[in-house]
Design a protein around this motif. Structure first.
Motif, PDB file in Angstrom:
ATOM      1  N   GLN A  69       0.927  -0.951  -0.137  1.00 20.09           N
ATOM      2  CA  GLN A  69      -0.305   0.462   0.450  1.00 20.09           C
ATOM      3  C   GLN A  69       1.087   1.516   0.066  1.00 20.09           C
ATOM      4  O   GLN A  69       0.769   2.218  -0.772  1.00 20.09           O
ATOM      5  CB  GLN A  69      -1.099   0.036   0.926  1.00 20.09           C
ATOM      6  CG  GLN A  69      -2.294  -1.084   1.388  1.00 20.09           C
ATOM      7  CD  GLN A  69      -2.754  -1.035   2.783  1.00 20.09           C
ATOM      8  OE1 GLN A  69      -2.518  -1.294   3.828  1.00 20.09           O
ATOM      9  NE2 GLN A  69      -3.648  -1.023   1.954  1.00 20.09           N
ATOM     10  N   GLU A  70       1.410   1.261   0.798  1.00 19.02           N
ATOM     11  CA  GLU A  70       3.045   2.357   0.596  1.00 19.02           C
ATOM     12  C   GLU A  70       3.088   2.550  -0.762  1.00 19.02           C
ATOM     13  O   GLU A  70       3.628   3.526  -0.903  1.00 19.02           O
ATOM     14  CB  GLU A  70       4.062   2.325   1.923  1.00 19.02           C
ATOM     15  CG  GLU A  70       4.406   3.798   2.230  1.00 19.02           C
ATOM     16  CD  GLU A  70       5.269   2.904   3.350  1.00 19.02           C
ATOM     17  OE1 GLU A  70       6.720   4.002   3.690  1.00 19.02           O
ATOM     18  OE2 GLU A  70       5.243   2.541   4.460  1.00 19.02           O
ATOM     19  N   MET A  99      -7.346   3.857   1.188  1.00 14.67           N
ATOM     20  CA  MET A  99      -6.834   2.566   1.281  1.00 14.67           C
ATOM     21  C   MET A  99      -7.244   2.198   2.553  1.00 14.67           C
ATOM     22  O   MET A  99      -7.500   0.218   2.552  1.00 14.67           O
ATOM     23  CB  MET A  99      -5.309   2.684   1.151  1.00 14.67           C
ATOM     24  CG  MET A  99      -5.410   3.323  -0.708  1.00 14.67           C
ATOM     25  SD  MET A  99      -2.537   2.696  -0.161  1.00 14.67           S
ATOM     26  CE  MET A  99      -2.731   3.280  -2.326  1.00 14.67           C
ATOM     27  N   LEU A 100      -6.986   2.149   3.199  1.00 15.63           N
ATOM     28  CA  LEU A 100      -6.926   2.116   4.847  1.00 15.63           C
ATOM     29  C   LEU A 100      -8.834   1.411   4.789  1.00 15.63           C
ATOM     30  O   LEU A 100      -9.105   0.210   5.708  1.00 15.63           O
ATOM     31  CB  LEU A 100      -7.015   2.482   5.585  1.00 15.63           C
ATOM     32  CG  LEU A 100      -4.921   2.461   6.173  1.00 15.63           C
ATOM     33  CD1 LEU A 100      -4.799   3.525   7.025  1.00 15.63           C
ATOM     34  CD2 LEU A 100      -4.372   0.896   6.315  1.00 15.63           C
ATOM     35  N   GLU A 101      -9.557   1.774   3.969  1.00 15.19           N
ATOM     36  CA  GLU A 101     -11.262   1.733   4.718  1.00 15.19           C
ATOM     37  C   GLU A 101     -11.251   0.781   3.698  1.00 15.19           C
ATOM     38  O   GLU A 101     -12.468  -0.234   4.411  1.00 15.19           O
ATOM     39  CB  GLU A 101     -12.051   2.865   4.544  1.00 15.19           C
ATOM     40  CG  GLU A 101     -13.115   3.391   4.383  1.00 15.19           C
ATOM     41  CD  GLU A 101     -13.840   4.342   4.386  1.00 15.19           C
ATOM     42  OE1 GLU A 101     -15.360   4.031   4.251  1.00 15.19           O
ATOM     43  OE2 GLU A 101     -13.477   5.196   4.222  1.00 15.19           O
ATOM     44  N   LYS A 102     -10.749   0.532   2.606  1.00 12.16           N
ATOM     45  CA  LYS A 102     -11.086  -0.506   1.253  1.00 12.16           C
ATOM     46  C   LYS A 102     -10.636  -1.907   1.391  1.00 12.16           C
ATOM     47  O   LYS A 102     -10.942  -2.716   1.238  1.00 12.16           O
ATOM     48  CB  LYS A 102     -11.135   0.075   0.255  1.00 12.16           C
ATOM     49  CG  LYS A 102     -11.611   0.767  -0.467  1.00 12.16           C
ATOM     50  CD  LYS A 102     -10.672   2.101  -1.633  1.00 12.16           C
ATOM     51  CE  LYS A 102     -11.696   2.608  -2.942  1.00 12.16           C
ATOM     52  NZ  LYS A 102     -12.109   3.736  -2.108  1.00 12.16           N
ATOM     53  N   PRO A 109     -12.282  -1.328  14.686  1.00 14.74           N
ATOM     54  CA  PRO A 109     -12.187   0.669  14.048  1.00 14.74           C
ATOM     55  C   PRO A 109     -11.183   0.689  12.938  1.00 14.74           C
ATOM     56  O   PRO A 109      -9.933  -0.496  12.769  1.00 14.74           O
ATOM     57  CB  PRO A 109     -12.150   0.808  15.629  1.00 14.74           C
ATOM     58  CG  PRO A 109     -11.089   0.152  16.444  1.00 14.74           C
ATOM     59  CD  PRO A 109     -11.841  -0.801  15.867  1.00 14.74           C
ATOM     60  N   ILE A 110     -11.958   1.202  11.820  1.00 15.94           N
ATOM     61  CA  ILE A 110     -11.023   1.514  10.597  1.00 15.94           C
ATOM     62  C   ILE A 110      -9.469   2.068  11.038  1.00 15.94           C
ATOM     63  O   ILE A 110     -10.125   3.659  11.996  1.00 15.94           O
ATOM     64  CB  ILE A 110     -12.133   2.015   9.756  1.00 15.94           C
ATOM     65  CG1 ILE A 110     -13.184   1.217   8.801  1.00 15.94           C
ATOM     66  CG2 ILE A 110     -10.743   2.705   8.935  1.00 15.94           C
ATOM     67  CD1 ILE A 110     -14.203   1.907   8.441  1.00 15.94           C
ATOM     68  N   LEU A 111      -8.362   1.621  10.779  1.00 12.09           N
ATOM     69  CA  LEU A 111      -7.613   2.837  11.152  1.00 12.09           C
ATOM     70  C   LEU A 111      -7.082   3.548  10.190  1.00 12.09           C
ATOM     71  O   LEU A 111      -7.596   3.525   9.569  1.00 12.09           O
ATOM     72  CB  LEU A 111      -6.254   1.257  10.958  1.00 12.09           C
ATOM     73  CG  LEU A 111      -6.106   0.070  11.292  1.00 12.09           C
ATOM     74  CD1 LEU A 111      -4.513  -0.251  10.833  1.00 12.09           C
ATOM     75  CD2 LEU A 111      -5.747   0.896  13.662  1.00 12.09           C
TER      76      LEU A 111
END
Length: 116
Positions: A69-70, A99-102, A109-111
């Motif tokens: 991702q990075e 990106m983190l949500e997907k 919890p979502i990061l």
């Protein structure tokens, strides 16, 4: 002259090997003495003897994005830069948070990425 981390890690490893060899021979080596002999911190030697590796080989805990991702985010930033699109922090953090949500799995919890 400052020692490089590689040089220090090598000396710590040699000190640990000496201590382990002496222990195998039935001796009771003094860690502080070995630390002075190899010019390293006794605490580093103690951590290695407990099985804790050097920081360079540890998994970082403060990263939220996966390596892939990075890399994708970096490539996106570079592509935007090539076409003349200005990049602001809030836009970059929005893309990273998207990106983190997907990729979020589970009920927790979502990061989200932090300020840095």
């Amino acid at each position: 002259m400052a020692d490089s981390n590689e040089d220090i890690d090598e000396r710590v490893e040699k000190a640990v090997q000496d201590i382990l060899a002496e222990r195998e021979a039935g001796e009771h080596p003094v860690i502080a003495q070995k630390a002075r002999e190899y010019r390293v911190s006794k605490y580093r030697i103690q951590r290695r003897l407990k099985g804790v590796g050097p920081r360079t080989s540890r998994i970082l805990t403060n990263y939220k994005l996966l390596e892939v991702q990075e890399e994708a985010l970096l490539q996106y930033i570079l592509t935007c830069d090539e076409i003349g699109q200005s990049m602001r922090y809030d836009f970059i953090s929005k893309v990273a948070n998207d990106m983190l949500e997907k990729n979020h799995i589970g009920d927790g919890p979502i990061l989200t990425v932090g300020r840095n």
